[in-house]
Design a protein around this motif. Structure first.
Motif, mmCIF file in Angstrom:
data_model
loop_
_atom_site.group_PDB
_atom_site.id
_atom_site.type_symbol
_atom_site.label_atom_id
_atom_site.label_comp_id
_atom_site.label_asym_id
_atom_site.label_seq_id
_atom_site.Cartn_x
_atom_site.Cartn_y
_atom_site.Cartn_z
ATOM 1 N N UNK A 75 48.287 94.374 33.277
ATOM 2 C CA UNK A 75 49.629 93.778 33.359
ATOM 3 C C UNK A 75 50.019 93.125 32.033
ATOM 4 N N UNK A 76 49.064 92.424 31.409
ATOM 5 C CA UNK A 76 49.359 91.801 30.118
ATOM 6 C C UNK A 76 49.667 92.861 29.058
ATOM 7 N N UNK A 77 48.913 93.935 29.093
ATOM 8 C CA UNK A 77 49.151 95.044 28.153
ATOM 9 C C UNK A 77 50.571 95.568 28.320
ATOM 10 N N UNK A 78 51.003 95.748 29.563
ATOM 11 C CA UNK A 78 52.366 96.219 29.825
ATOM 12 C C UNK A 78 53.401 95.231 29.298
ATOM 13 N N UNK A 79 53.172 93.941 29.529
ATOM 14 C CA UNK A 79 54.133 92.926 29.088
ATOM 15 C C UNK A 79 54.238 92.875 27.567
ATOM 16 N N UNK A 80 53.150 93.195 26.883
ATOM 17 C CA UNK A 80 53.148 93.132 25.419
ATOM 18 C C UNK A 80 53.833 94.334 24.777
ATOM 19 N N UNK A 81 54.026 95.398 25.532
ATOM 20 C CA UNK A 81 54.675 96.589 24.985
ATOM 21 C C UNK A 81 56.183 96.403 25.056
ATOM 22 N N UNK A 82 56.788 96.366 23.887
ATOM 23 C CA UNK A 82 58.226 96.139 23.848
ATOM 24 C C UNK A 82 58.815 96.758 22.589
ATOM 25 N N UNK A 83 59.996 97.348 22.725
ATOM 26 C CA UNK A 83 60.657 97.891 21.536
ATOM 27 C C UNK A 83 61.324 96.796 20.689
ATOM 28 N N UNK A 84 61.362 95.551 21.207
ATOM 29 C CA UNK A 84 62.098 94.490 20.528
ATOM 30 C C UNK A 84 61.335 93.835 19.383
ATOM 31 N N UNK B 185 64.218 88.309 25.039
ATOM 32 C CA UNK B 185 62.946 88.960 24.730
ATOM 33 C C UNK B 185 61.976 88.075 23.943
ATOM 34 N N UNK B 186 62.474 87.304 22.973
ATOM 35 C CA UNK B 186 61.571 86.453 22.195
ATOM 36 C C UNK B 186 60.913 85.398 23.073
ATOM 37 N N UNK B 187 61.692 84.793 23.961
ATOM 38 C CA UNK B 187 61.129 83.785 24.871
ATOM 39 C C UNK B 187 60.074 84.411 25.772
ATOM 40 N N UNK B 188 60.362 85.602 26.269
ATOM 41 C CA UNK B 188 59.399 86.281 27.143
ATOM 42 C C UNK B 188 58.113 86.601 26.395
ATOM 43 N N UNK B 189 58.221 86.961 25.118
ATOM 44 C CA UNK B 189 57.023 87.272 24.340
ATOM 45 C C UNK B 189 56.167 86.027 24.122
ATOM 46 N N UNK B 190 56.804 84.881 23.929
ATOM 47 C CA UNK B 190 56.029 83.636 23.785
ATOM 48 C C UNK B 190 55.289 83.296 25.073
ATOM 49 N N UNK B 191 55.945 83.523 26.191
ATOM 50 C CA UNK B 191 55.301 83.272 27.490
ATOM 51 C C UNK B 191 54.129 84.235 27.678
ATOM 52 N N UNK B 192 54.348 85.502 27.369
ATOM 53 C CA UNK B 192 53.279 86.496 27.496
ATOM 54 C C UNK B 192 52.115 86.164 26.567
ATOM 55 N N UNK B 193 52.430 85.774 25.354
ATOM 56 C CA UNK B 193 51.398 85.392 24.395
ATOM 57 C C UNK B 193 50.591 84.198 24.912
ATOM 58 N N UNK B 194 51.272 83.244 25.511
ATOM 59 C CA UNK B 194 50.581 82.079 26.084
ATOM 60 C C UNK B 194 49.676 82.504 27.246
ATOM 61 N N UNK B 195 50.143 83.457 28.058
ATOM 62 C CA UNK B 195 49.317 83.965 29.163
ATOM 63 C C UNK B 195 48.049 84.632 28.625
ATOM 64 N N UNK B 196 48.220 85.475 27.608
ATOM 65 C CA UNK B 196 47.072 86.164 27.009
ATOM 66 C C UNK B 196 46.088 85.131 26.460
ATOM 67 N N UNK B 197 46.610 84.154 25.724
ATOM 68 C CA UNK B 197 45.748 83.135 25.130
ATOM 69 C C UNK B 197 44.991 82.365 26.213
ATOM 70 N N UNK B 198 45.697 81.916 27.227
ATOM 71 C CA UNK B 198 45.063 81.149 28.298
ATOM 72 C C UNK B 198 43.991 81.966 29.008
ATOM 73 N N UNK B 199 44.302 83.217 29.293
ATOM 74 C CA UNK B 199 43.355 84.069 30.016
ATOM 75 C C UNK B 199 42.109 84.354 29.173
ATOM 76 N N UNK B 200 42.313 84.667 27.900
ATOM 77 C CA UNK B 200 41.180 85.011 27.042
ATOM 78 C C UNK B 200 40.338 83.786 26.664
ATOM 79 N N UNK B 201 40.948 82.613 26.640
ATOM 80 C CA UNK B 201 40.161 81.398 26.401
ATOM 81 C C UNK B 201 39.182 81.155 27.548
ATOM 82 N N UNK B 202 39.538 81.626 28.731
ATOM 83 C CA UNK B 202 38.669 81.450 29.899
ATOM 84 C C UNK B 202 37.637 82.559 30.056
#
Length: 156
Positions: free
Chosen positions: A76-85, A128-145
């Motif tokens: 799901x994170x991989x999908x969220x990170x794929x963006x043409x923007x 799109x930029x706001x969504x990317x920051x949220x997605x980036x935060x999700x990735x960071x939080x998940x990978x820190x754990x």
């Protein structure tokens, strides 16, 4: 003639792990080590990106119960990170995609049930930029754990 033969004998006896194929346990241990390394490298990439544009976003991520759940959420994170923007997240997306592939490979090795990767559907984002920051935060939080929960990579 005896010296080269003796050297060959000693070299084969001194390093038996080098002369045999890795066991399944060795492969699992190696895969887990590689997954944790990729997660840590991805966190470095995220931190470099956050240094350029610091932003604090609170997110929650699902628990890590085992390989099946971890793979599903990474997909799901991989999908969220794929963006043409934006192109700024391409390295993070490549890291997460690689991590997902490693987790799927380990899950198959352990005979865990794995769902097919979700199909990527283009979506229109209002911010799109706001969504990317949220997605980036999700990735960071998940990978820190992930490193503290690496034992979860041994169960389905």
């Amino acid at each position: 003639m005896c010296v080269p033969l003796a050297l060959l004998f000693v070299s084969l006896m001194a390093a038996p792990e080098c002369s045999s194929l890795p066991t399944k346990t060795d492969s699992i241990r190696s895969n887990i080590h590689n997954i944790v390394n990729i997660a840590q490298i991805t966190l470095v990439h995220i931190n470099k990106l956050n240094d350029k544009t610091p932003l604090q976003v609170e997110v929650s991520t699902p628990p890590m119960n085992g390989l099946t759940d971890i793979s599903l959420y990474l997909g799901h994170l991989d999908d969220e990170l794929q963006s043409p923007f934006t192109n700024r997240l391409s390295q993070i997306q490549a890291d997460v995609s690689s991590l997902d592939s490693r987790v799927r490979s380990l899950a198959l090795m352990l005979d865990c049930p794995i769902q097919d990767k979700p199909s990527v559907e283009p979506r229109e984002l209002l911010f799109p930029d706001s969504q990317h920051y949220v997605t980036l935060a999700k990735v960071q939080h998940y990978l820190e754990n992930l490193p503290p929960n690496k034992e979860k990579l041994k169960v389905c």
